[in-house]
Design a protein around this motif. Structure first.
Motif, PDB file in Angstrom:
ATOM      1  N   ARG A  59     -28.957  15.845  40.834  1.00 29.13           N
ATOM      2  CA  ARG A  59     -28.894  14.516  41.438  1.00 29.13           C
ATOM      3  C   ARG A  59     -28.838  13.508  40.311  1.00 29.13           C
ATOM      4  NH1 ARG A  59     -32.942  10.785  44.590  1.00 29.13           N
ATOM      5  NH2 ARG A  59     -34.402  11.708  43.142  1.00 29.13           N
ATOM      6  N   THR A  60     -27.814  12.668  40.341  1.00 27.59           N
ATOM      7  CA  THR A  60     -27.623  11.683  39.280  1.00 27.59           C
ATOM      8  C   THR A  60     -28.311  10.372  39.654  1.00 27.59           C
ATOM      9  OG1 THR A  60     -25.501  11.069  40.257  1.00 27.59           O
ATOM     10  CG2 THR A  60     -25.450  12.702  38.500  1.00 27.59           C
ATOM     11  N   ALA A  61     -28.346   9.456  38.694  1.00 29.81           N
ATOM     12  CA  ALA A  61     -29.039   8.183  38.890  1.00 29.81           C
ATOM     13  C   ALA A  61     -28.406   7.344  39.992  1.00 29.81           C
ATOM     14  CB  ALA A  61     -29.064   7.391  37.573  1.00 29.81           C
ATOM     15  N   ASP A  62     -27.112   7.547  40.267  1.00 23.54           N
ATOM     16  CA  ASP A  62     -26.467   6.785  41.335  1.00 23.54           C
ATOM     17  C   ASP A  62     -26.741   7.367  42.720  1.00 23.54           C
ATOM     18  OD1 ASP A  62     -24.970   9.039  40.981  1.00 23.54           O
ATOM     19  OD2 ASP A  62     -23.065   8.009  40.667  1.00 23.54           O
ATOM     20  N   GLY A  63     -27.555   8.429  42.796  1.00 21.52           N
ATOM     21  CA  GLY A  63     -27.960   8.986  44.084  1.00 21.52           C
ATOM     22  C   GLY A  63     -27.045  10.065  44.628  1.00 21.52           C
ATOM     23  N   LEU A  64     -26.047  10.489  43.858  1.00 19.95           N
ATOM     24  CA  LEU A  64     -25.127  11.517  44.323  1.00 19.95           C
ATOM     25  C   LEU A  64     -25.651  12.902  43.965  1.00 19.95           C
ATOM     26  CD1 LEU A  64     -21.719   9.925  43.302  1.00 19.95           C
ATOM     27  CD2 LEU A  64     -22.792   9.958  45.552  1.00 19.95           C
ATOM     28  N   TYR A  65     -25.418  13.848  44.842  1.00 22.81           N
ATOM     29  CA  TYR A  65     -25.793  15.235  44.614  1.00 22.81           C
ATOM     30  C   TYR A  65     -24.548  16.021  44.226  1.00 22.81           C
ATOM     31  CZ  TYR A  65     -30.293  14.304  46.763  1.00 22.81           C
ATOM     32  OH  TYR A  65     -31.535  13.814  47.037  1.00 22.81           O
ATOM     33  N   HIS A  66     -24.685  16.888  43.230  1.00 22.84           N
ATOM     34  CA  HIS A  66     -23.578  17.705  42.745  1.00 22.84           C
ATOM     35  C   HIS A  66     -24.024  19.162  42.790  1.00 22.84           C
ATOM     36  CE1 HIS A  66     -21.596  14.059  41.258  1.00 22.84           C
ATOM     37  NE2 HIS A  66     -22.810  13.681  40.887  1.00 22.84           N
ATOM     38  N   HIS A  67     -23.196  20.019  43.399  1.00 15.21           N
ATOM     39  CA  HIS A  67     -23.521  21.434  43.558  1.00 15.21           C
ATOM     40  C   HIS A  67     -22.717  22.262  42.566  1.00 15.21           C
ATOM     41  CE1 HIS A  67     -23.377  25.464  45.269  1.00 15.21           C
ATOM     42  NE2 HIS A  67     -24.535  25.177  45.799  1.00 15.21           N
ATOM     43  N   PHE A  68     -23.397  23.187  41.903  1.00 15.14           N
ATOM     44  CA  PHE A  68     -22.740  24.066  40.933  1.00 15.14           C
ATOM     45  C   PHE A  68     -23.159  25.495  41.199  1.00 15.14           C
ATOM     46  CE2 PHE A  68     -23.270  19.950  38.968  1.00 15.14           C
ATOM     47  CZ  PHE A  68     -21.984  19.674  38.554  1.00 15.14           C
ATOM     48  N   ASP A  69     -22.214  26.412  41.020  1.00 15.42           N
ATOM     49  CA  ASP A  69     -22.501  27.819  41.267  1.00 15.42           C
ATOM     50  C   ASP A  69     -23.195  28.490  40.084  1.00 15.42           C
ATOM     51  OD1 ASP A  69     -21.437  27.796  43.842  1.00 15.42           O
ATOM     52  OD2 ASP A  69     -19.412  28.129  43.085  1.00 15.42           O
ATOM     53  N   THR A  70     -22.906  28.038  38.877  1.00 13.39           N
ATOM     54  CA  THR A  70     -23.508  28.666  37.699  1.00 13.39           C
ATOM     55  C   THR A  70     -24.286  27.635  36.887  1.00 13.39           C
ATOM     56  OG1 THR A  70     -21.580  28.260  36.303  1.00 13.39           O
ATOM     57  CG2 THR A  70     -21.599  30.325  37.578  1.00 13.39           C
ATOM     58  N   LEU A  71     -25.200  28.136  36.074  1.00 15.33           N
ATOM     59  CA  LEU A  71     -26.000  27.274  35.217  1.00 15.33           C
ATOM     60  C   LEU A  71     -25.134  26.648  34.125  1.00 15.33           C
ATOM     61  CD1 LEU A  71     -28.776  26.192  34.440  1.00 15.33           C
ATOM     62  CD2 LEU A  71     -29.115  28.270  33.085  1.00 15.33           C
ATOM     63  N   GLN A  72     -24.129  27.373  33.658  1.00 17.32           N
ATOM     64  CA  GLN A  72     -23.256  26.835  32.619  1.00 17.32           C
ATOM     65  C   GLN A  72     -22.474  25.626  33.128  1.00 17.32           C
ATOM     66  OE1 GLN A  72     -23.264  30.105  33.470  1.00 17.32           O
ATOM     67  NE2 GLN A  72     -24.386  30.936  31.710  1.00 17.32           N
ATOM     68  N   ASP A  73     -21.971  25.705  34.358  1.00 14.42           N
ATOM     69  CA  ASP A  73     -21.246  24.560  34.925  1.00 14.42           C
ATOM     70  C   ASP A  73     -22.168  23.352  35.083  1.00 14.42           C
ATOM     71  OD1 ASP A  73     -18.940  26.070  35.076  1.00 14.42           O
ATOM     72  OD2 ASP A  73     -19.244  26.594  37.193  1.00 14.42           O
ATOM     73  N   ALA A  74     -23.392  23.605  35.518  1.00  9.62           N
ATOM     74  CA  ALA A  74     -24.354  22.511  35.693  1.00  9.62           C
ATOM     75  C   ALA A  74     -24.697  21.876  34.351  1.00  9.62           C
ATOM     76  CB  ALA A  74     -25.612  23.029  36.380  1.00  9.62           C
ATOM     77  N   ASN A  75     -24.891  22.697  33.312  1.00  8.27           N
ATOM     78  CA  ASN A  75     -25.221  22.156  31.987  1.00  8.27           C
ATOM     79  C   ASN A  75     -24.050  21.362  31.406  1.00  8.27           C
ATOM     80  OD1 ASN A  75     -27.862  23.029  31.809  1.00  8.27           O
ATOM     81  ND2 ASN A  75     -27.275  25.040  31.007  1.00  8.27           N
ATOM     82  N   ARG A  76     -22.813  21.847  31.587  1.00  5.15           N
ATOM     83  CA  ARG A  76     -21.652  21.102  31.106  1.00  5.15           C
ATOM     84  C   ARG A  76     -21.567  19.729  31.771  1.00  5.15           C
ATOM     85  NH1 ARG A  76     -17.779  25.110  32.492  1.00  5.15           N
ATOM     86  NH2 ARG A  76     -18.685  26.855  31.433  1.00  5.15           N
ATOM     87  N   PHE A  77     -21.813  19.697  33.080  1.00  2.00           N
ATOM     88  CA  PHE A  77     -21.772  18.426  33.801  1.00  2.00           C
ATOM     89  C   PHE A  77     -22.895  17.511  33.328  1.00  2.00           C
ATOM     90  CE2 PHE A  77     -23.048  15.720  37.352  1.00  2.00           C
ATOM     91  CZ  PHE A  77     -21.845  15.087  37.636  1.00  2.00           C
ATOM     92  N   ALA A  78     -24.096  18.071  33.115  1.00  2.00           N
ATOM     93  CA  ALA A  78     -25.251  17.261  32.707  1.00  2.00           C
ATOM     94  C   ALA A  78     -25.039  16.658  31.329  1.00  2.00           C
ATOM     95  CB  ALA A  78     -26.510  18.121  32.729  1.00  2.00           C
TER      96      ALA A  78
END
Length: 140
Positions: A59-78
């Motif tokens: 969940r980003t500061a603008d209140g949007l939720y983002h779904h990722f299947d893998t931890l690597q994808d989530a870390n790249r986005f973060a």
């Protein structure tokens, strides 16, 4: 948009009533058939784009939720986020197949409520006084 829906619902009901009262049977079945085909397509879309497996949610500061299947994808986005993250979830457990089937069943029933109303209007119009069309007699 709500005004358009408020105008479209009575128009569809009046159209269904008129089509159902025609001497031929098939015009009154067109709208219920279209609603049923739409419900099948909607449920296929819902089943295809649902996330039955586990994953990570950011969940980003603008209140949007983002779904990722893998931890690597989530870390790249973060790493690309400049606003910062408010929440990083642990892996969510996989949604059981029964829960997905229940979700699809409820969606199918809800969307087909309109189909049921249209079929009810068709049934009411067809069980009323029958419209008889005089057949032309052939000479001879």
């Amino acid at each position: 948009m709500p005004l358009l829906i408020l105008l479209a619902v009575p128009a569809v009901l009046v159209l269904q009533r008129r089509l159902s009262r025609r001497p031929q049977r098939w015009p009154g079945l067109v709208l219920p058939l279209l609603c049923f085909v739409f419900s099948l397509g909607f449920c296929a879309w819902l089943g295809f784009f649902s996330h039955p497996s586990g994953g990570y949610v950011l969940r980003t500061a603008d209140g949007l939720y983002h779904h990722f299947d893998t931890l690597q994808d989530a870390n790249r986005f973060a790493e690309k986020q400049t606003d910062g993250l408010l929440q990083f979830s642990h892996p969510t457990s996989a949604v059981p197949a029964g829960a997905l089937a229940l979700r699809l069943g409820v969606a199918f029933a809800a969307v087909n409520a309109v189909t049921a109303v249209l079929l009810f209007l068709y049934w009411r119009a067809r069980r009323g006084p029958r419209l008889h069309v005089a057949k032309k007699k052939r000479p001879g």
